[in-house]
Design an enzyme around this catalytic site. Sequence first.
Site, mmCIF file in Angstrom:
data_model
loop_
_atom_site.group_PDB
_atom_site.id
_atom_site.type_symbol
_atom_site.label_atom_id
_atom_site.label_comp_id
_atom_site.label_asym_id
_atom_site.label_seq_id
_atom_site.Cartn_x
_atom_site.Cartn_y
_atom_site.Cartn_z
ATOM 1 N N CYS A 276 0.879 -1.226 -0.004
ATOM 2 C CA CYS A 276 -0.009 -0.030 0.060
ATOM 3 C C CYS A 276 0.929 1.232 0.091
ATOM 4 O O CYS A 276 0.713 2.188 -0.705
ATOM 5 C CB CYS A 276 -1.034 -0.116 1.115
ATOM 6 S SG CYS A 276 -1.710 -1.537 1.908
ATOM 7 N N ARG A 305 6.301 -11.457 5.857
ATOM 8 C CA ARG A 305 5.736 -11.145 7.246
ATOM 9 C C ARG A 305 6.116 -12.234 8.055
ATOM 10 O O ARG A 305 6.090 -13.679 7.747
ATOM 11 C CB ARG A 305 4.149 -11.001 7.067
ATOM 12 C CG ARG A 305 3.706 -9.983 6.254
ATOM 13 C CD ARG A 305 2.057 -9.923 6.112
ATOM 14 N NE ARG A 305 1.496 -8.949 5.262
ATOM 15 C CZ ARG A 305 0.238 -9.197 5.023
ATOM 16 N NH1 ARG A 305 -0.517 -9.566 5.505
ATOM 17 N NH2 ARG A 305 -0.173 -8.227 3.992
ATOM 18 N N GLN A 323 1.108 -11.131 -2.999
ATOM 19 C CA GLN A 323 -0.369 -10.448 -2.917
ATOM 20 C C GLN A 323 -0.809 -10.122 -4.186
ATOM 21 O O GLN A 323 -0.089 -9.460 -4.851
ATOM 22 C CB GLN A 323 -0.537 -9.515 -1.973
ATOM 23 C CG GLN A 323 -0.575 -9.879 -0.612
ATOM 24 C CD GLN A 323 -0.730 -8.622 0.172
ATOM 25 O OE1 GLN A 323 -0.172 -7.447 -0.134
ATOM 26 N NE2 GLN A 323 -1.582 -8.415 1.013
ATOM 27 N N ASP A 325 -2.620 -7.770 -5.136
ATOM 28 C CA ASP A 325 -3.163 -6.449 -4.414
ATOM 29 C C ASP A 325 -3.537 -5.388 -5.468
ATOM 30 O O ASP A 325 -3.270 -5.347 -6.556
ATOM 31 C CB ASP A 325 -1.758 -5.830 -3.694
ATOM 32 C CG ASP A 325 -2.018 -4.945 -2.480
ATOM 33 O OD1 ASP A 325 -3.289 -5.071 -2.267
ATOM 34 O OD2 ASP A 325 -1.194 -4.357 -1.800
ATOM 35 N N LYS A 407 -15.711 -3.020 5.314
ATOM 36 C CA LYS A 407 -14.933 -4.048 4.490
ATOM 37 C C LYS A 407 -15.935 -5.178 4.075
ATOM 38 O O LYS A 407 -17.224 -5.373 4.752
ATOM 39 C CB LYS A 407 -13.641 -4.911 5.186
ATOM 40 C CG LYS A 407 -13.968 -5.761 6.030
ATOM 41 C CD LYS A 407 -12.520 -6.492 6.455
ATOM 42 C CE LYS A 407 -12.734 -7.224 7.684
ATOM 43 N NZ LYS A 407 -11.544 -8.214 7.845
ATOM 44 N N HIS A 453 -8.834 -0.770 -0.599
ATOM 45 C CA HIS A 453 -7.697 -1.880 -0.622
ATOM 46 C C HIS A 453 -8.549 -2.936 -1.328
ATOM 47 O O HIS A 453 -9.806 -3.219 -0.794
ATOM 48 C CB HIS A 453 -7.120 -2.439 0.476
ATOM 49 C CG HIS A 453 -6.454 -1.272 1.353
ATOM 50 N ND1 HIS A 453 -5.066 -1.338 1.236
ATOM 51 C CD2 HIS A 453 -6.909 -0.332 2.197
ATOM 52 C CE1 HIS A 453 -4.740 -0.343 2.006
ATOM 53 N NE2 HIS A 453 -5.759 0.154 2.627
#
Length: 581
Positions: A276, A305, A323, A325, A407, A453
């Site tokens: 992001c 991560r 990802q 993304d 979300k 997102h």
Amino acid sequence: MKLDKDSELYRMRHSAAHVMAAAVCRLFDDVQLDIGPPTDDGFYYDFDLPHRLSPDDFDAIEKEMSKIIEEDQPFECTAVSREDAEKMIRDMGQEYKLERLAEIPEGDEITFYRNGEFVDLCRGPHVESTGKIKAFKMLSVAGSYFHGIETNPMLQRLYATAQISDKQLRVFLKQMEEAKNRDHRRLGKELDLFSIQEDVGPGLIHWHPKGARIRSIIEEYWRQKHFRSGYDLLYSPHVGKAQLWETSGHLGYYRESMYAPMDIDGNEFFVKPMNCPFHIEIYKTHKRSYRELPLRWAELGTVYRYEKAGVLHGLLRVRGFTQDDAHIFCTPDQIGAEIQRVIKFAHDIWNDFGFQDITAYLATRPEKAVGEEARWEQAIESLEQALQKQSIPYEVDMGGGAFYGPKIDMKVRDAIGREWQMSTIQFDFNLPDRFDMVYIGEDGKEHRPYMVHRALFGSIERFFGILVEHYAGAFPLWLAPEQVRILPLTEKQMEYAKRVQDQLIEEDFRVGIDERSEKIGAKIRNAQMEKIPYMLILGPKEEEAGQVALRARTQGDQGSQDLPQIIQMLRQEVASKGLQE
């Protein structure tokens, strides 16, 4: 499906966990208790005791549980003061419970539940008595660190399930057995798709040629779909300065999941856990006008991560992953249409991969939240209207949104009925403020854009693992790493086999030849074991007639046919993404 905390099944499983703990205390000495919550599939309880629990103990534990259930012991709740609770726990000699007591916030009610001689620090809820517990079954035992912290003592976790009826228990156990057969870790090894090498590190995936071929097909499909849907693709760095992650808030709220910093030219750099901030930095490279919006930017970005070793699980929980993304930056007037586009986009993609049963979960504003209330209301309304327009069934999780925005989580049900959390559409009212993102509106003034997102697969690794299990490794033609295998009857047909292979490769099909000097039956069995969608058997008759004998993975022998006819059939199946079944 997520277990409803207000449901009878939740209370029954919670109660069954107490019954299991009571049975263990009856059977073994010096039992230290931790916690025993219900789960979506059943329940577990964590113990510390000298005896090493194993599946050999399950029969005795189940028999003792049955006795407790037959005794129909009532569950009795008692509220006590913190001081009395501490005394009770010390008198019982339960050290782990003392730590759990200390975690209960001041002012919260402290309760104990008793059934028979068993007493446990517990919030509840429970069924009226042990006799209300229906069908149950011990499942497995595993190690579990206290509080999930690797420096803490290792406890023994007993897993079990409880169902409303014997019939539902049989269905559940059958599904579990089928899930074992479909385990992507086993199939990944058998089909030579991927591996995890301890010499390199846990949670880091090595993609073998066949797995990499499927991944490349998925990624090409993903790119094509995004270009057609009005997205632009980005590539961003793998590392960034500490200042970037301070601005985004990751160092403040997410540092324990980030890998240790590296020193480069006297500056701290971190490997990225998310994409992001980089997309936002691209947005800020120049002033944006409302005329440029919406911006739809997507990236297949590899992130890292830290996950505790105990939660790593094949491809489903890893430390390095890619990802899929995307971020959407738009005006308030555009948000409704953009969310509808995203919902439809996700729905269409899941259908292409063979997932028809899709459910959504809408999470709304929590008590503590950032961003204007009017923006929250507009965002929630746009999410709900998009779900309704696409006729996607959904549940509302009141107050379940992140502090920075509401979300939608989209879940799909696989071939054996398991539900998987997949696509997420997440509003963010936090990062645009932290990075001071603006666009120039029609009025000539600066305005804050909406930021969304959006991940469809979540990660390529996890999605691939789910896909392997959904298809049990028998991928449909368009995804199969090897679509056709040519099986010459003898060495004499090898030249013909290579001519057939060349023709299929020119048509962009993925084709192999079994050149071994094995009997045709062995070659067919091997192709079936490797789950090849189609086999072309070539003998002297086929070569003389200029044909091939077609054999399908699921339907078996399809007879001799002309190669152009087979090519047309393969084209149609690939285009429709249809299954042979």
